[in-house]
Design a protein around this motif. Structure first.
Motif, PDB file in Angstrom:
ATOM      1  N   TYR A 106      -7.938  62.672 -13.449  1.00 57.57           N
ATOM      2  CA  TYR A 106      -7.391  63.802 -12.702  1.00 57.57           C
ATOM      3  C   TYR A 106      -6.448  64.613 -13.584  1.00 57.57           C
ATOM      4  N   VAL A 107      -6.460  65.922 -13.402  1.00 59.20           N
ATOM      5  CA  VAL A 107      -5.521  66.824 -14.060  1.00 59.20           C
ATOM      6  C   VAL A 107      -4.776  67.563 -12.954  1.00 59.20           C
ATOM      7  N   GLY A 108      -3.447  67.555 -13.038  1.00 53.04           N
ATOM      8  CA  GLY A 108      -2.656  68.231 -12.021  1.00 53.04           C
ATOM      9  C   GLY A 108      -1.467  68.939 -12.623  1.00 53.04           C
ATOM     10  N   GLU A 109      -0.746  69.667 -11.774  1.00 49.14           N
ATOM     11  CA  GLU A 109       0.407  70.429 -12.234  1.00 49.14           C
ATOM     12  C   GLU A 109       1.467  70.441 -11.151  1.00 49.14           C
ATOM     13  N   SER A 110       2.691  70.670 -11.569  1.00 48.92           N
ATOM     14  CA  SER A 110       3.783  70.795 -10.622  1.00 48.92           C
ATOM     15  C   SER A 110       4.893  71.649 -11.221  1.00 48.92           C
ATOM     16  N   LYS A 111       5.399  72.559 -10.420  1.00 48.89           N
ATOM     17  CA  LYS A 111       6.541  73.349 -10.880  1.00 48.89           C
ATOM     18  C   LYS A 111       7.845  72.781 -10.332  1.00 48.89           C
ATOM     19  N   LYS A 112       7.760  71.805  -9.420  1.00 51.36           N
ATOM     20  CA  LYS A 112       8.966  71.223  -8.828  1.00 51.36           C
ATOM     21  C   LYS A 112       9.305  69.854  -9.399  1.00 51.36           C
ATOM     22  N   GLY A 113       8.304  69.094  -9.781  1.00 50.57           N
ATOM     23  CA  GLY A 113       8.549  67.772 -10.332  1.00 50.57           C
ATOM     24  C   GLY A 113       7.292  66.926 -10.284  1.00 50.57           C
ATOM     25  N   ILE A 114       6.880  66.439 -11.419  1.00 45.06           N
ATOM     26  CA  ILE A 114       5.635  65.685 -11.530  1.00 45.06           C
ATOM     27  C   ILE A 114       5.696  64.359 -10.773  1.00 45.06           C
ATOM     28  N   TYR A 115       6.834  63.695 -10.776  1.00 45.52           N
ATOM     29  CA  TYR A 115       6.941  62.386 -10.103  1.00 45.52           C
ATOM     30  C   TYR A 115       6.520  62.478  -8.633  1.00 45.52           C
ATOM     31  N   SER A 116       6.970  63.492  -7.927  1.00 49.98           N
ATOM     32  CA  SER A 116       6.627  63.629  -6.503  1.00 49.98           C
ATOM     33  C   SER A 116       5.126  63.793  -6.306  1.00 49.98           C
ATOM     34  N   ARG A 117       4.490  64.532  -7.187  1.00 53.49           N
ATOM     35  CA  ARG A 117       3.032  64.709  -7.101  1.00 53.49           C
ATOM     36  C   ARG A 117       2.306  63.394  -7.359  1.00 53.49           C
ATOM     37  N   GLU A 130      -6.199  74.573 -15.386  1.00 52.83           N
ATOM     38  CA  GLU A 130      -7.599  74.965 -15.235  1.00 52.83           C
ATOM     39  C   GLU A 130      -8.353  74.885 -16.556  1.00 52.83           C
ATOM     40  N   ILE A 131      -7.727  75.270 -17.653  1.00 53.53           N
ATOM     41  CA  ILE A 131      -8.364  75.180 -18.967  1.00 53.53           C
ATOM     42  C   ILE A 131      -8.707  73.725 -19.286  1.00 53.53           C
ATOM     43  N   ILE A 132      -7.748  72.824 -19.070  1.00 55.14           N
ATOM     44  CA  ILE A 132      -7.987  71.402 -19.355  1.00 55.14           C
ATOM     45  C   ILE A 132      -9.060  70.846 -18.429  1.00 55.14           C
ATOM     46  N   THR A 133      -8.997  71.195 -17.150  1.00 56.97           N
ATOM     47  CA  THR A 133      -9.991  70.703 -16.185  1.00 56.97           C
ATOM     48  C   THR A 133     -11.391  71.183 -16.543  1.00 56.97           C
ATOM     49  N   LEU A 134     -11.515  72.454 -16.885  1.00 56.72           N
ATOM     50  CA  LEU A 134     -12.837  72.988 -17.229  1.00 56.72           C
ATOM     51  C   LEU A 134     -13.379  72.407 -18.528  1.00 56.72           C
ATOM     52  N   SER A 135     -12.494  72.170 -19.491  1.00 59.18           N
ATOM     53  CA  SER A 135     -12.970  71.674 -20.788  1.00 59.18           C
ATOM     54  C   SER A 135     -13.195  70.163 -20.788  1.00 59.18           C
ATOM     55  N   GLU A 136     -12.396  69.415 -20.035  1.00 56.47           N
ATOM     56  CA  GLU A 136     -12.480  67.947 -20.085  1.00 56.47           C
ATOM     57  C   GLU A 136     -13.250  67.325 -18.929  1.00 56.47           C
ATOM     58  N   ARG A 137     -13.486  68.074 -17.859  1.00 59.93           N
ATOM     59  CA  ARG A 137     -14.266  67.603 -16.700  1.00 59.93           C
ATOM     60  C   ARG A 137     -13.828  66.212 -16.220  1.00 59.93           C
ATOM     61  N   PRO A 138     -12.615  66.093 -15.658  1.00 59.53           N
ATOM     62  CA  PRO A 138     -12.161  64.788 -15.176  1.00 59.53           C
ATOM     63  C   PRO A 138     -13.067  64.223 -14.090  1.00 59.53           C
ATOM     64  N   LYS A 139     -13.044  62.924 -13.969  1.00 54.76           N
ATOM     65  CA  LYS A 139     -13.902  62.207 -13.015  1.00 54.76           C
ATOM     66  C   LYS A 139     -13.727  62.737 -11.590  1.00 54.76           C
ATOM     67  N   TYR A 140     -12.495  63.001 -11.190  1.00 51.45           N
ATOM     68  CA  TYR A 140     -12.221  63.508  -9.853  1.00 51.45           C
ATOM     69  C   TYR A 140     -12.937  64.838  -9.618  1.00 51.45           C
ATOM     70  N   LYS A 141     -12.888  65.726 -10.590  1.00 53.41           N
ATOM     71  CA  LYS A 141     -13.541  67.029 -10.465  1.00 53.41           C
ATOM     72  C   LYS A 141     -15.052  66.866 -10.375  1.00 53.41           C
ATOM     73  N   GLN A 142     -15.615  65.970 -11.155  1.00 49.44           N
ATOM     74  CA  GLN A 142     -17.048  65.727 -11.111  1.00 49.44           C
ATOM     75  C   GLN A 142     -17.457  65.224  -9.736  1.00 49.44           C
ATOM     76  N   SER A 143     -16.634  64.335  -9.157  1.00 46.24           N
ATOM     77  CA  SER A 143     -16.917  63.796  -7.827  1.00 46.24           C
ATOM     78  C   SER A 143     -16.877  64.892  -6.774  1.00 46.24           C
ATOM     79  N   ILE A 144     -15.907  65.765  -6.870  1.00 46.51           N
ATOM     80  CA  ILE A 144     -15.804  66.863  -5.910  1.00 46.51           C
ATOM     81  C   ILE A 144     -17.033  67.757  -6.015  1.00 46.51           C
TER      82      ILE A 144
END
Length: 172
Positions: free
Chosen positions: A77-88, A138-152
């Motif tokens: 999975y690739v994710g982002e947070s502007k408030k804090g990564i730990y909470s995500r 989005e750049i990382i997700t599109l280039s690396e195709r994480p397992k979660y994205k493939q499943s979706i």
């Protein structure tokens, strides 16, 4: 009139994006998984301590930016947070438990076996340029195709009127 050349748009953002990228701090954290009464859980206290120690911060909200979750060295999975990564991350790991208990929407089912292997979180901390975090995600997700994205892509079709990331979506 011909459509604009995409290369011009990319060239205009490339320099600024690279300036932001050069200031990104990187850290990699091995996630400790505990088992209590046959139930696996992430040791969230240790994860929080590891995040703070890795980036030499006092408060978990000081670590913003991107995170990549690896399961058995495979990008999950690739994710982002502007408030804090730990909470995500805390929310993601609760999806695994909710999925196993049958309390979760279908999109959580991809997290069902996340804690069965070795977990690692790579964090790209961004203090500046947070407006670029979604683009970098989005750049990382599109280039690396994480397992979660493939499943979706295979198993889950987003309804036409669905807006990703809404507050309503957060409560599910």
């Amino acid at each position: 009139m011909p459509k604009p050349d995409l290369r011009n748009f990319i060239a205009n953002i490339d320099e600024e994006l690279m300036r932001v990228w050069d200031k990104v701090e990187f850290g990699s954290i091995k996630v400790e998984i505990e088992e209590e009464q046959g139930v696996k859980k992430v040791n969230m206290k240790k994860l929080l301590d590891d995040i703070k120690n890795t980036f030499s911060v006092q408060n978990r909200t000081e670590v913003k930016g991107l995170y990549l979750i690896y399961s058995n060295d495979e990008l999950f999975y690739v994710g982002e947070s502007k408030k804090g990564i730990y909470s995500r991350l805390k929310r993601h790991f609760s999806k695994e438990e909710k999925s196993k208990n049958g309390e979760a929407p279908k999109r959580y089912s991809f997290f069902r076996d996340l804690l069965e292997g070795e977990l690692r979180i790579d964090i790209l901390r961004m203090e500046e340029g947070l407006e670029y975090r979604k683009l970098l995600e989005e750049i990382i997700t599109l280039s690396e195709r994480p397992k979660y994205k493939q499943s979706i892509d295979i198993d889950y079709v987003v309804p036409v009127d669905h807006e990703e990331g809404t507050e309503e979506d957060e409560d599910k």
